[in-house]
Write an enzyme that holds these catalytic residues in place. Structure first.
Site, PDB file in Angstrom:
ATOM      1  N   GLY A 301       0.824  -1.204   0.000  1.00  0.00           N
ATOM      2  CA  GLY A 301       0.000   0.000   0.000  1.00  0.00           C
ATOM      3  C   GLY A 301       0.854   1.248   0.000  1.00  0.00           C
ATOM      4  O   GLY A 301       1.937   1.272  -0.589  1.00  0.00           O
ATOM      5  N   GLU A 302       0.337   2.315   0.615  1.00  0.00           N
ATOM      6  CA  GLU A 302       1.030   3.621   0.718  1.00  0.00           C
ATOM      7  C   GLU A 302       1.115   4.347  -0.617  1.00  0.00           C
ATOM      8  O   GLU A 302       1.621   5.465  -0.674  1.00  0.00           O
ATOM      9  CB  GLU A 302       2.481   3.478   1.242  1.00  0.00           C
ATOM     10  CG  GLU A 302       2.653   2.803   2.562  1.00  0.00           C
ATOM     11  CD  GLU A 302       4.131   2.716   2.978  1.00  0.00           C
ATOM     12  OE1 GLU A 302       5.011   3.197   2.246  1.00  0.00           O
ATOM     13  OE2 GLU A 302       4.382   2.138   4.057  1.00  0.00           O
ATOM     14  N   GLY A 303       0.692   3.704  -1.695  1.00  0.00           N
ATOM     15  CA  GLY A 303       0.914   4.272  -3.023  1.00  0.00           C
ATOM     16  C   GLY A 303       2.183   3.752  -3.683  1.00  0.00           C
ATOM     17  O   GLY A 303       2.578   4.246  -4.751  1.00  0.00           O
TER      18      GLY A 303
END
Lengths: 334, 334
Positions: A301-303
């Site tokens: 995640g997190e981009g």
């Protein structure tokens, strides 16, 4: 862009900008004149043409890339769906702010300006097994905060998220929007063991029973979270400004999938950066008709997957804009 | 590194450097302490550990990246295997030198210094249907020119090629090294029609019959070309200097596959940058046990897929070296 009613979101599809077909056609014609066999750069050519359409520019550019990471906390954690304490969400936001997380390195390496937006971390959403996760007002507020964070002058927007428990939220959104059992949408997330996965499944089943028969935007409120709503708001604000978007993995795509379920045209300006190792992501990609840019078995995640894909887009545009045509280079066969 | 006999190449496997297992173990331990669930960066973690082993450094770096493109011409073009005239090889080399090709843009975008080495373009190899493509002396000369071009101080080496007709050469090398019919190894290359593909198959079948029962390094001489031999020389010189290598697509991998067939350890320091759309590449990847870094349906050569993969390696190392550990960031769960 200001959202005042959830019910009016699907109708936006009719009024938001579409890809510029002239710019796409010009970009395709250019690709076919560059010093290579037509099509030989494969997906890179498609990506350049995609960017041309949304930027309405046959020579699209990435000079200003924005990355936004939205963070939220989730009442569903009361059901024991995640092995980490909810405090980790704020600790990771502090890590983002200090520059120590993966997304910081990947934004630096691929040239994106990172903004991190913590959404009321001390006020988790409600446990969706006992009631709606968010009120309509809370949902609209988070959407508006997401929209307000978008830089309308950006050439591209990368979206990511952080929130302990939000792989359960993503699985619930996927099941509610596209059908299938909870078990088919659930994976290990940040590292659940079999008992933890069973708790995730039970929680999602309870949520699906409690909030059955709702519209996609109601589903976002009932089963989603603030970072999911903020992602939806950012996706729509980007569209209004003709800013193409790269979604990240399972959780980010699941959030945006509520918009797709409301009207598929709402995601026409979005790419998916990578195929997550989280099994529900495959189901989402199929439902959205999306081919992810990359596939590296990432599940952070997190981009992070979207930021990696940004580097590929930069390469695609470097070829599109920098290569010589057959005529310019004096190469036979053009 | 100076090659004097083809027969002595396989034995190099015993004397060339191996990956440093201590550096790999230290890099793995670091990955498991970074602020993410262990393994959550997927292939990026593997790539960082791979680089650590070959650089013998638990914190591997890419400060100096070299890209080499070798170009050659092929007597097999007399059999009508390519729709483009052989002059295109020199025209494309001029395009490389002028900065107008895809590889120029991708080296600039991903930070590699490009060297282009044209190998006797006015002196094509012999037609392998009527005799060996190269003499042993010509093969060794091209290998030595490839080795001499390698920057021993580079942190990584990207390899690519250009040569009208060389997808036929690659298919012939694949079939000779790993078995299977000519038809199973042949694809459209730069754009052959069905009649052109039939000519490619017939030419390869004739070459396989004429040069049957040879060792892999003899195969390189009999069916290969100067750029293929130069790639083999560069791969070995890089290994001697502990420089990890990213091979490009079908043609580049087919050249290096001669070394793998001679001894698989000779390619232990090599990644394959992408899976080419050229169908023979799948067979090669399976034979070499390689999982390509990227998959974008590219089929251009020049080193383009390898240069794109360089950007991914840069991101992998940015995470590896730049992320905070759980202890440094004060995040629970480490």
């Amino acid at each position: 862009m200001q959202f005042e009613k959830l019910d009016s979101i699907p109708a936006l599809a009719a009024s938001l900008p579409r890809a510029d077909e002239n710019a796409r056609a010009e970009a395709l014609a250019r690709q076919n004149n560059l010093t290579k066999p037509p099509g030989a750069l494969g997906r890179l050519e498609e990506l350049a043409i995609f960017m041309a359409g949304w930027q309405a520019n046959p020579r699209p550019r990435i000079e200003r890339a924005q990355a936004l990471v939205f963070a939220g906390n989730h009442g569903i954690c009361a059901q024991g769906v995640n092995p980490f304490p909810q405090e980790v969400t704020a600790q990771m936001v502090a890590n983002f702010d200090a520059g120590g997380a993966a997304i910081n390195q990947l934004c630096a390496a691929n040239g994106a300006a990172l903004g991190v937006i913590a959404l009321d971390l001390d006020r988790p959403t409600a446990d969706f097994t006992t009631g709606p996760a968010m009120t309509v007002a809370e949902t609209l507020d988070a959407m508006n905060r997401g929209a307000a964070a978008v830089d309308a002058k950006a050439d591209i927007l990368i979206l990511g998220e952080m929130g302990i428990g939000n792989s359960t939220v993503a699985a619930a959104l996927g099941a509610a929007c596209f059908g299938g059992s909870a078990a088919e949408w659930v994976g290990p997330g940040t590292g659940s063991d079999p008992a933890g996965i069973a708790r995730k499944i039970a929680a999602i089943e309870a949520g699906l029973r409690r909030h059955a028969g709702q519209s996609p935007m109601q589903v976002l409120a009932s089963l989603g979270g603030r970072e999911q709503a903020a992602i939806c708001g950012a996706v729509l604000a980007a569209r209004a400004a003709r800013v193409p978007v790269i979604l990240d993995g399972f959780i980010c795509t699941a959030a945006a999938a509520c918009l797709h379920a409301a009207d598929p045209h709402l995601l026409a300006h979005c790419l998916v950066g990578h195929a997550s190792a989280e099994p529900g992501h495959r189901r989402l990609l199929a439902a959205l008709g999306q081919t992810p840019v990359l596939e590296f078995d990432m599940r952070l995640g997190e981009g992070t997957g979207a930021a990696l894909a940004l580097g590929i887009l930069r390469s695609a545009l470097a070829c599109h804009n920098g290569m010589a045509t057959f005529a310019e280079a004096g190469v036979a066969g053009g």
